[in-house]
Write a protein that holds these residues in place. Structure first.
Motif, PDB file in Angstrom:
ATOM      1  N   LEU A 162       6.365  -0.504   2.572  1.00 11.20           N
ATOM      2  CA  LEU A 162       6.329   1.090   3.065  1.00 11.20           C
ATOM      3  C   LEU A 162       7.474   1.614   3.226  1.00 11.20           C
ATOM      4  N   GLU A 217       7.463   8.327   4.176  1.00  3.75           N
ATOM      5  CA  GLU A 217       6.258   8.895   4.051  1.00  3.75           C
ATOM      6  C   GLU A 217       5.723   9.420   5.362  1.00  3.75           C
ATOM      7  N   LYS A 266       1.277   9.748   9.344  1.00  6.22           N
ATOM      8  CA  LYS A 266      -0.153   9.346   9.044  1.00  6.22           C
ATOM      9  C   LYS A 266      -0.378   8.318   8.072  1.00  6.22           C
ATOM     10  N   THR A 267       0.418   8.545   6.984  1.00  9.03           N
ATOM     11  CA  THR A 267      -0.015   7.613   5.862  1.00  9.03           C
ATOM     12  C   THR A 267       0.701   6.075   6.513  1.00  9.03           C
ATOM     13  N   ASP A 270      -1.963   4.636   8.822  1.00  7.70           N
ATOM     14  CA  ASP A 270      -3.192   4.416   8.126  1.00  7.70           C
ATOM     15  C   ASP A 270      -2.800   2.926   7.220  1.00  7.70           C
ATOM     16  N   GLY A 271      -1.505   2.852   6.750  1.00  2.87           N
ATOM     17  CA  GLY A 271      -1.056   1.749   5.821  1.00  2.87           C
ATOM     18  C   GLY A 271      -1.142   0.399   6.891  1.00  2.87           C
ATOM     19  N   SER A 286       2.817   2.044   0.266  1.00  5.36           N
ATOM     20  CA  SER A 286       2.975   3.453  -0.063  1.00  5.36           C
ATOM     21  C   SER A 286       2.325   3.637  -1.491  1.00  5.36           C
ATOM     22  N   SER A 287       1.866   4.715  -1.599  1.00  2.78           N
ATOM     23  CA  SER A 287       1.011   5.311  -2.709  1.00  2.78           C
ATOM     24  C   SER A 287       1.999   5.345  -3.921  1.00  2.78           C
TER      25      SER A 287
END
Length: 216
Positions: A102, A106, A109-110, A113-114, A126-127
């Motif tokens: 991660l 970021e 919230k990301t 949630d991760g 991470s996206s």
């Protein structure tokens, strides 16, 4: 209840990560360390289910600890939390056995949630990291490659790629948890990988799952 070990040298960042895990998990027990030495000392009396660790620490690389955890704490979920998004750090982390990666820049919230996705077997990524990994493996694979796995192992790997843990896999396939764990261990050995994320990317490379496929 989750037991969390956070190894991060910057106190403000460490406290921020504590607040994130408190939001991601229900009533977690959290231990903090600012160095590798303190992190190893924590393990004398504390067995974390989740470890968040920075790469750059005052007394060495956090990846040393990741590798130690991979060898000695197989039930712990190790997530690298860092600012580094380059390939060298990323692939070194997964080769060391990290289960997630991660980026600290970021949105909050990301990250929440991760981390909470761990409870349902979803690797915390991470996206931007997910896209980088998939692009790397798809390009390097240049299509499907021959699978060294048995049919059953391919089934297990496909379910792992969907985010399922060994308990879910065992129940779905009608086998014992130990049998599912043995298949997973064999998959790691045959694919020469250290964790779920690397195994999932190999599944993409072999064409067992699509890089864009989401959990059913």
């Amino acid at each position: 209840m989750q037991s969390i070990l956070i190894i991060e040298d910057h106190i403000e960042t460490r406290r921020w990560l504590v607040s994130i895990v408190q939001e991601a998990f229900s009533e977690p027990t959290v231990e903090e360390a600012s160095t590798l030495e303190q992190g190893y000392a924590c393990l004398q009396s504390f067995t974390p289910s989740v470890i968040l660790i920075d790469i750059s620490l005052p007394d060495g690389s956090g990846l040393e600890f990741v590798n130690y955890a991979q060898q000695n704490l197989p039930d712990s979920y190790v997530v690298v939390t860092t600012i580094y998004d380059d390939d060298d750090h990323l692939f070194s982390a997964f080769r060391s056995g990290a289960s997630g990666y991660l980026l600290k820049d970021e949105p909050r919230k990301t990250l929440v949630d991760g981390l909470s996705g761990i409870m349902s077997g979803k690797p915390p990524l991470s996206s931007a990291i997910t896209r980088r990994l998939l692009r790397h493996f798809q390009q390097s694979g240049n299509g499907s490659v021959e699978s060294p796995l048995s049919g059953r192992e391919e089934e297990v790997l496909t379910l792992m790629a969907k985010g399922m843990g060994r308990n879910e896999i065992a129940e779905l396939l009608g086998v014992s948890i130990n049998t599912a764990a043995s298949h997973i261990k064999s998959i790691y050995r045959k694919l020469n990988v250290s964790g779920r994320v690397e195994a999932t990317l190999e599944a993409v490379k072999m064409g067992l799952v699509s890089g864009n496929k989401k959990r059913d």
